[in-house]
Design a protein around this motif. Sequence first.
Motif, PDB file in Angstrom:
ATOM      1  N   VAL A 131      28.543   6.577 -57.334  1.00  0.00           N
ATOM      2  CA  VAL A 131      27.812   5.852 -56.293  1.00  0.00           C
ATOM      3  C   VAL A 131      27.701   6.657 -55.002  1.00  0.00           C
ATOM      4  O   VAL A 131      27.318   6.126 -53.960  1.00  0.00           O
ATOM      5  CB  VAL A 131      28.457   4.467 -56.009  1.00  0.00           C
ATOM      6  CG1 VAL A 131      28.296   3.553 -57.202  1.00  0.00           C
ATOM      7  CG2 VAL A 131      29.916   4.605 -55.635  1.00  0.00           C
ATOM      8  N   MET A 148      30.106   8.371 -53.200  1.00  0.00           N
ATOM      9  CA  MET A 148      31.173   8.328 -52.196  1.00  0.00           C
ATOM     10  C   MET A 148      31.656   9.739 -51.872  1.00  0.00           C
ATOM     11  O   MET A 148      31.788  10.575 -52.756  1.00  0.00           O
ATOM     12  CB  MET A 148      32.341   7.468 -52.677  1.00  0.00           C
ATOM     13  CG  MET A 148      32.018   6.005 -52.715  1.00  0.00           C
ATOM     14  SD  MET A 148      33.504   5.007 -53.010  1.00  0.00           S
ATOM     15  CE  MET A 148      32.792   3.374 -52.921  1.00  0.00           C
ATOM     16  N   GLY A 188      33.964   6.921 -48.863  1.00  0.00           N
ATOM     17  CA  GLY A 188      32.971   5.883 -49.130  1.00  0.00           C
ATOM     18  C   GLY A 188      31.568   6.444 -49.111  1.00  0.00           C
ATOM     19  O   GLY A 188      31.353   7.657 -49.083  1.00  0.00           O
ATOM     20  N   VAL A 189      30.600   5.544 -49.112  1.00  0.00           N
ATOM     21  CA  VAL A 189      29.192   5.923 -49.038  1.00  0.00           C
ATOM     22  C   VAL A 189      28.872   6.131 -47.570  1.00  0.00           C
ATOM     23  O   VAL A 189      28.902   5.191 -46.777  1.00  0.00           O
ATOM     24  CB  VAL A 189      28.282   4.835 -49.662  1.00  0.00           C
ATOM     25  CG1 VAL A 189      26.820   5.234 -49.559  1.00  0.00           C
ATOM     26  CG2 VAL A 189      28.679   4.594 -51.115  1.00  0.00           C
ATOM     27  N   LYS A 190      28.585   7.355 -47.205  1.00  0.00           N
ATOM     28  CA  LYS A 190      28.473   7.768 -45.810  1.00  0.00           C
ATOM     29  C   LYS A 190      27.266   7.168 -45.083  1.00  0.00           C
ATOM     30  O   LYS A 190      27.315   6.912 -43.898  1.00  0.00           O
ATOM     31  CB  LYS A 190      28.407   9.292 -45.761  1.00  0.00           C
ATOM     32  CG  LYS A 190      28.664   9.894 -44.425  1.00  0.00           C
ATOM     33  CD  LYS A 190      28.731  11.397 -44.553  1.00  0.00           C
ATOM     34  CE  LYS A 190      29.028  12.055 -43.236  1.00  0.00           C
ATOM     35  NZ  LYS A 190      29.107  13.491 -43.371  1.00  0.00           N
ATOM     36  N   GLU A 191      26.174   6.933 -45.780  1.00  0.00           N
ATOM     37  CA  GLU A 191      24.931   6.545 -45.131  1.00  0.00           C
ATOM     38  C   GLU A 191      24.894   5.095 -44.670  1.00  0.00           C
ATOM     39  O   GLU A 191      23.951   4.678 -44.021  1.00  0.00           O
ATOM     40  CB  GLU A 191      23.730   6.787 -46.064  1.00  0.00           C
ATOM     41  CG  GLU A 191      23.457   8.244 -46.367  1.00  0.00           C
ATOM     42  CD  GLU A 191      24.385   8.815 -47.430  1.00  0.00           C
ATOM     43  OE1 GLU A 191      24.831   8.055 -48.314  1.00  0.00           O
ATOM     44  OE2 GLU A 191      24.686  10.013 -47.367  1.00  0.00           O
ATOM     45  N   THR A 192      25.881   4.301 -45.003  1.00  0.00           N
ATOM     46  CA  THR A 192      25.820   2.883 -44.656  1.00  0.00           C
ATOM     47  C   THR A 192      26.878   2.528 -43.616  1.00  0.00           C
ATOM     48  O   THR A 192      27.874   3.218 -43.462  1.00  0.00           O
ATOM     49  CB  THR A 192      26.044   1.997 -45.891  1.00  0.00           C
ATOM     50  OG1 THR A 192      27.403   2.099 -46.288  1.00  0.00           O
ATOM     51  CG2 THR A 192      25.133   2.387 -47.035  1.00  0.00           C
ATOM     52  N   HIS A 218      28.069  -0.641 -43.731  1.00  0.00           N
ATOM     53  CA  HIS A 218      28.744  -1.784 -44.355  1.00  0.00           C
ATOM     54  C   HIS A 218      30.157  -1.380 -44.758  1.00  0.00           C
ATOM     55  O   HIS A 218      30.365  -0.405 -45.458  1.00  0.00           O
ATOM     56  CB  HIS A 218      27.950  -2.262 -45.583  1.00  0.00           C
ATOM     57  CG  HIS A 218      28.376  -3.601 -46.071  1.00  0.00           C
ATOM     58  ND1 HIS A 218      29.498  -3.793 -46.831  1.00  0.00           N
ATOM     59  CD2 HIS A 218      27.827  -4.821 -45.879  1.00  0.00           C
ATOM     60  CE1 HIS A 218      29.635  -5.073 -47.113  1.00  0.00           C
ATOM     61  NE2 HIS A 218      28.628  -5.721 -46.550  1.00  0.00           N
ATOM     62  N   ARG A 219      31.130  -2.138 -44.344  1.00  0.00           N
ATOM     63  CA  ARG A 219      32.533  -1.792 -44.569  1.00  0.00           C
ATOM     64  C   ARG A 219      32.903  -1.768 -46.046  1.00  0.00           C
ATOM     65  O   ARG A 219      33.778  -1.016 -46.457  1.00  0.00           O
ATOM     66  CB  ARG A 219      33.412  -2.790 -43.823  1.00  0.00           C
ATOM     67  CG  ARG A 219      34.790  -2.251 -43.571  1.00  0.00           C
ATOM     68  CD  ARG A 219      35.449  -2.992 -42.467  1.00  0.00           C
ATOM     69  NE  ARG A 219      36.734  -2.377 -42.206  1.00  0.00           N
ATOM     70  CZ  ARG A 219      37.661  -2.930 -41.485  1.00  0.00           C
ATOM     71  NH1 ARG A 219      37.461  -4.103 -40.934  1.00  0.00           N
ATOM     72  NH2 ARG A 219      38.802  -2.314 -41.292  1.00  0.00           N
ATOM     73  N   ASP A 261      31.222  -0.619 -48.409  1.00  0.00           N
ATOM     74  CA  ASP A 261      30.720   0.590 -49.063  1.00  0.00           C
ATOM     75  C   ASP A 261      31.757   1.705 -48.994  1.00  0.00           C
ATOM     76  O   ASP A 261      31.488   2.835 -49.353  1.00  0.00           O
ATOM     77  CB  ASP A 261      29.405   1.062 -48.429  1.00  0.00           C
ATOM     78  CG  ASP A 261      28.244   0.163 -48.803  1.00  0.00           C
ATOM     79  OD1 ASP A 261      28.335  -0.523 -49.839  1.00  0.00           O
ATOM     80  OD2 ASP A 261      27.253   0.153 -48.071  1.00  0.00           O
ATOM     81  N   ARG A 262      32.933   1.379 -48.497  1.00  0.00           N
ATOM     82  CA  ARG A 262      34.050   2.311 -48.443  1.00  0.00           C
ATOM     83  C   ARG A 262      35.101   1.843 -49.432  1.00  0.00           C
ATOM     84  O   ARG A 262      35.265   0.651 -49.649  1.00  0.00           O
ATOM     85  CB  ARG A 262      34.673   2.330 -47.050  1.00  0.00           C
ATOM     86  CG  ARG A 262      33.740   2.831 -46.015  1.00  0.00           C
ATOM     87  CD  ARG A 262      34.326   2.670 -44.635  1.00  0.00           C
ATOM     88  NE  ARG A 262      33.221   2.278 -43.784  1.00  0.00           N
ATOM     89  CZ  ARG A 262      33.330   1.533 -42.723  1.00  0.00           C
ATOM     90  NH1 ARG A 262      34.488   1.083 -42.342  1.00  0.00           N
ATOM     91  NH2 ARG A 262      32.280   1.221 -42.023  1.00  0.00           N
TER      92      ARG A 262
END
Length: 182
Positions: free
Chosen positions: A40, A42, A58-62, A64-65, A67-68
């Motif tokens: 995904v 991360m 986590g997913v760097k571009e978001t 939203h907490r 997404d980590r």
Amino acid sequence: MRILYSQLLFIAVAMPSAVSAQSEAPAPSEELYEDVGRGVGMTWSFQSQRGKPALEFGVKETEHRLDRLWEFSCANFKNGTVSNTLFANPPELREGDQFGFSIRIDNGKSYGLIGRMDPIQIQGSNTNFPHFDIGRSHDLWKALRLGNRAFINLNGNKFSIHLEGSGTAIGKFLNVCKKNAG
């Protein structure tokens, strides 16, 4: 008596030592410890916003907490620890529960830690997630910086994460935390 002695000696020589058995043991497999990050997107990242350094996997571009997967704070750095939250939710654990878990880096040693379920506010509601502290000079930091994969056993819930990019992000994070602690 001589026959019994020679049989015992043969058994002792034929058995591998605990050290050699450990070094020959294979690394945990991704079949048992599913990769929960790479598929995904991360990554490991360091950022400092409003003077508060943060280390995240986590997913760097978001923004939203959730997404980590893993979040680190140096709020307790002066006390000698780094605060951590894993955004994983073992269903059998409730707020305030303490539990043991382990992190094995590659085929190295396993680091045993004690965590507790703490409430965290996300988008206006409280949710419980595993929280724990790592000493700022704990051997786990070096292992996370130099390793390729972390195998995590969180109260029987097994997963793994890649450590690509962790060395730089962790190094920056710990240096800023140390500088801020004065």
